[in-house]
Design a protein around this motif. Structure first.
Motif, PDB file in Angstrom:
ATOM      1  N   ASN A 162       0.788  -1.248  -0.102  1.00  0.00           N
ATOM      2  CA  ASN A 162      -0.088   0.157   0.060  1.00  0.00           C
ATOM      3  C   ASN A 162       0.755   1.383  -0.050  1.00  0.00           C
ATOM      4  O   ASN A 162       0.422   2.124  -0.769  1.00  0.00           O
ATOM      5  CB  ASN A 162      -0.852   0.015   1.230  1.00  0.00           C
ATOM      6  N   THR A 163       2.033   1.319   0.772  1.00  0.00           N
ATOM      7  CA  THR A 163       2.747   2.388   1.001  1.00  0.00           C
ATOM      8  C   THR A 163       3.440   2.581  -0.379  1.00  0.00           C
ATOM      9  O   THR A 163       3.638   3.789  -0.727  1.00  0.00           O
ATOM     10  CB  THR A 163       3.804   2.264   1.980  1.00  0.00           C
ATOM     11  N   LEU A 164       4.056   1.621  -1.072  1.00  0.00           N
ATOM     12  CA  LEU A 164       4.684   1.801  -2.354  1.00  0.00           C
ATOM     13  C   LEU A 164       3.703   2.377  -3.625  1.00  0.00           C
ATOM     14  O   LEU A 164       4.114   2.986  -4.291  1.00  0.00           O
ATOM     15  CB  LEU A 164       5.130   0.587  -2.836  1.00  0.00           C
ATOM     16  N   GLN A 179      -9.330   0.261  -1.562  1.00  0.00           N
ATOM     17  CA  GLN A 179     -10.247  -0.111  -0.520  1.00  0.00           C
ATOM     18  C   GLN A 179     -10.399  -1.503  -0.294  1.00  0.00           C
ATOM     19  O   GLN A 179     -10.404  -2.100   0.918  1.00  0.00           O
ATOM     20  CB  GLN A 179     -11.780   0.251  -0.977  1.00  0.00           C
ATOM     21  N   GLY A 180     -10.167  -2.529  -1.248  1.00  0.00           N
ATOM     22  CA  GLY A 180     -10.137  -3.914  -1.122  1.00  0.00           C
ATOM     23  C   GLY A 180      -8.758  -4.316  -0.165  1.00  0.00           C
ATOM     24  O   GLY A 180      -8.992  -5.176   0.704  1.00  0.00           O
ATOM     25  N   GLU A 181      -7.794  -3.797  -0.300  1.00  0.00           N
ATOM     26  CA  GLU A 181      -6.584  -3.927   0.180  1.00  0.00           C
ATOM     27  C   GLU A 181      -6.739  -3.604   1.898  1.00  0.00           C
ATOM     28  O   GLU A 181      -6.313  -4.309   2.727  1.00  0.00           O
ATOM     29  CB  GLU A 181      -5.363  -3.353  -0.199  1.00  0.00           C
ATOM     30  N   PHE A 182      -7.553  -2.610   2.079  1.00  0.00           N
ATOM     31  CA  PHE A 182      -7.881  -2.131   3.485  1.00  0.00           C
ATOM     32  C   PHE A 182      -8.374  -3.384   4.308  1.00  0.00           C
ATOM     33  O   PHE A 182      -8.305  -3.613   5.215  1.00  0.00           O
ATOM     34  CB  PHE A 182      -8.687  -0.852   3.513  1.00  0.00           C
ATOM     35  N   MET A 183      -9.656  -3.829   3.475  1.00  0.00           N
ATOM     36  CA  MET A 183     -10.234  -4.855   4.159  1.00  0.00           C
ATOM     37  C   MET A 183      -9.598  -6.103   4.630  1.00  0.00           C
ATOM     38  O   MET A 183      -9.514  -6.856   5.572  1.00  0.00           O
ATOM     39  CB  MET A 183     -11.480  -5.350   3.320  1.00  0.00           C
ATOM     40  N   SER A 184      -8.669  -6.676   3.526  1.00  0.00           N
ATOM     41  CA  SER A 184      -7.635  -7.809   3.733  1.00  0.00           C
ATOM     42  C   SER A 184      -6.620  -7.352   4.984  1.00  0.00           C
ATOM     43  O   SER A 184      -6.530  -8.208   5.806  1.00  0.00           O
ATOM     44  CB  SER A 184      -6.955  -7.827   2.538  1.00  0.00           C
ATOM     45  N   LEU A 185      -6.281  -6.170   4.890  1.00  0.00           N
ATOM     46  CA  LEU A 185      -5.274  -5.748   5.895  1.00  0.00           C
ATOM     47  C   LEU A 185      -5.992  -5.783   7.398  1.00  0.00           C
ATOM     48  O   LEU A 185      -5.230  -6.278   8.443  1.00  0.00           O
ATOM     49  CB  LEU A 185      -4.746  -4.435   5.844  1.00  0.00           C
ATOM     50  N   GLU A 186      -7.125  -5.284   7.348  1.00  0.00           N
ATOM     51  CA  GLU A 186      -7.769  -5.305   8.709  1.00  0.00           C
ATOM     52  C   GLU A 186      -7.921  -6.816   9.153  1.00  0.00           C
ATOM     53  O   GLU A 186      -7.821  -7.045  10.469  1.00  0.00           O
ATOM     54  CB  GLU A 186      -9.329  -4.749   8.476  1.00  0.00           C
ATOM     55  N   LYS A 187      -8.386  -7.636   8.465  1.00  0.00           N
ATOM     56  CA  LYS A 187      -8.413  -9.020   8.788  1.00  0.00           C
ATOM     57  C   LYS A 187      -7.098  -9.599   9.042  1.00  0.00           C
ATOM     58  O   LYS A 187      -7.077 -10.381  10.222  1.00  0.00           O
ATOM     59  CB  LYS A 187      -9.013  -9.737   7.603  1.00  0.00           C
ATOM     60  N   ASP A 188      -5.991  -9.568   8.421  1.00  0.00           N
ATOM     61  CA  ASP A 188      -4.757 -10.050   8.681  1.00  0.00           C
ATOM     62  C   ASP A 188      -4.290  -9.319  10.245  1.00  0.00           C
ATOM     63  O   ASP A 188      -3.704  -9.904  10.896  1.00  0.00           O
ATOM     64  CB  ASP A 188      -3.721  -9.430   7.657  1.00  0.00           C
ATOM     65  N   ILE A 189      -4.667  -7.947  10.528  1.00  0.00           N
ATOM     66  CA  ILE A 189      -4.240  -7.385  11.589  1.00  0.00           C
ATOM     67  C   ILE A 189      -4.982  -8.158  12.769  1.00  0.00           C
ATOM     68  O   ILE A 189      -4.345  -8.358  13.862  1.00  0.00           O
ATOM     69  CB  ILE A 189      -4.348  -5.919  11.607  1.00  0.00           C
TER      70      ILE A 189
END
Length: 211
Positions: A162-164, A179-189
């Motif tokens: 995401n940062t890159l 947006q989709g990446e955020f949902m995945s990140l939220e779950k991983d965290i």
């Protein structure tokens, strides 16, 4: 051949340094058991700090996905800083786990060797039983720590991606793509934090046996 020799010498140097360190500490009344307790407590603290950093990074990305005007550059810099903080926190956890493994090897080896010094069979059996219980608790704790450590990787990977992506696509349309990446990140965290909490609980159980 030179590489193998260099690795062997490096391992010998590290092992020798640790052995010297433990010997020096024992001379001032600090035993391997005490060092183990300190290092497990340090690992517990590192995991708590990693949880905080991951949650903070998630909050920063959440604010970005809800962007409705403002300075995108400053938001990117904040997210980049949160990513770097998360990397540092994860590395600290890994370092703490390695230090625990090092002292555990020395502690359990010493404990095993000292079993042969007993003249009382009853006390030797009692010490041997406690050693087995402590080892079992340690292995359970270490497995929990390793699971938590492993779960940090997908979090860091997503944060890095995401940062890159933002670095080279700092515009409103790019934010929509995350947006989709955020949902995945939220779950991983959530998964990583759950595993870290489990590892901390096992650390508390292990410390209760040592103290």
């Amino acid at each position: 051949m030179r590489f193998v020799f260099a690795m062997a010498m490096s391992l010998f140097f590290i092992t020798g340094c640790q052995s010297t360190y433990y010997s020096a500490m024992e001379k001032v009344g600090v035993h391997k058991r005490d060092i183990m307790v300190d290092r497990v407590e340090d690992a517990r603290t590192a995991q708590q700090e990693a949880q905080e950093e991951f949650s903070s990074a998630l909050e920063a990305l959440s604010a970005l996905t809800q962007f409705d005007g403002g300075d995108l550059e400053s938001m990117y810099k904040k997210i980049d800083a949160k990513y770097e903080d998360s990397v540092d926190a994860a590395e600290a956890v890994s370092s703490r786990i390695s230090s625990i493994e090092d002292v555990s090897d020395a502690l359990f080896e010493e404990w095993e060797e000292e079993l042969t010094l007993y003249t009382s069979s009853k006390l030797r059996r009692d010490s041997e039983s406690k050693l087995k219980q402590t080892k079992a608790s340690y292995n359970t704790m270490l497995r929990a720590m390793k699971r938590a450590e492993k779960k940090m990787t997908p979090v860091l990977n997503t944060l890095q991606d995401n940062t890159l992506y933002l670095k080279h696509n700092l515009n409103a349309s790019a934010i929509g793509s995350l947006q989709g990446e955020f949902m995945s990140l939220e779950k991983d965290i959530e998964v990583a934090i759950k595993e870290m909490k489990s590892a901390i609980a096992e650390s508390d159980k292990f410390l209760a046996k040592l103290k």
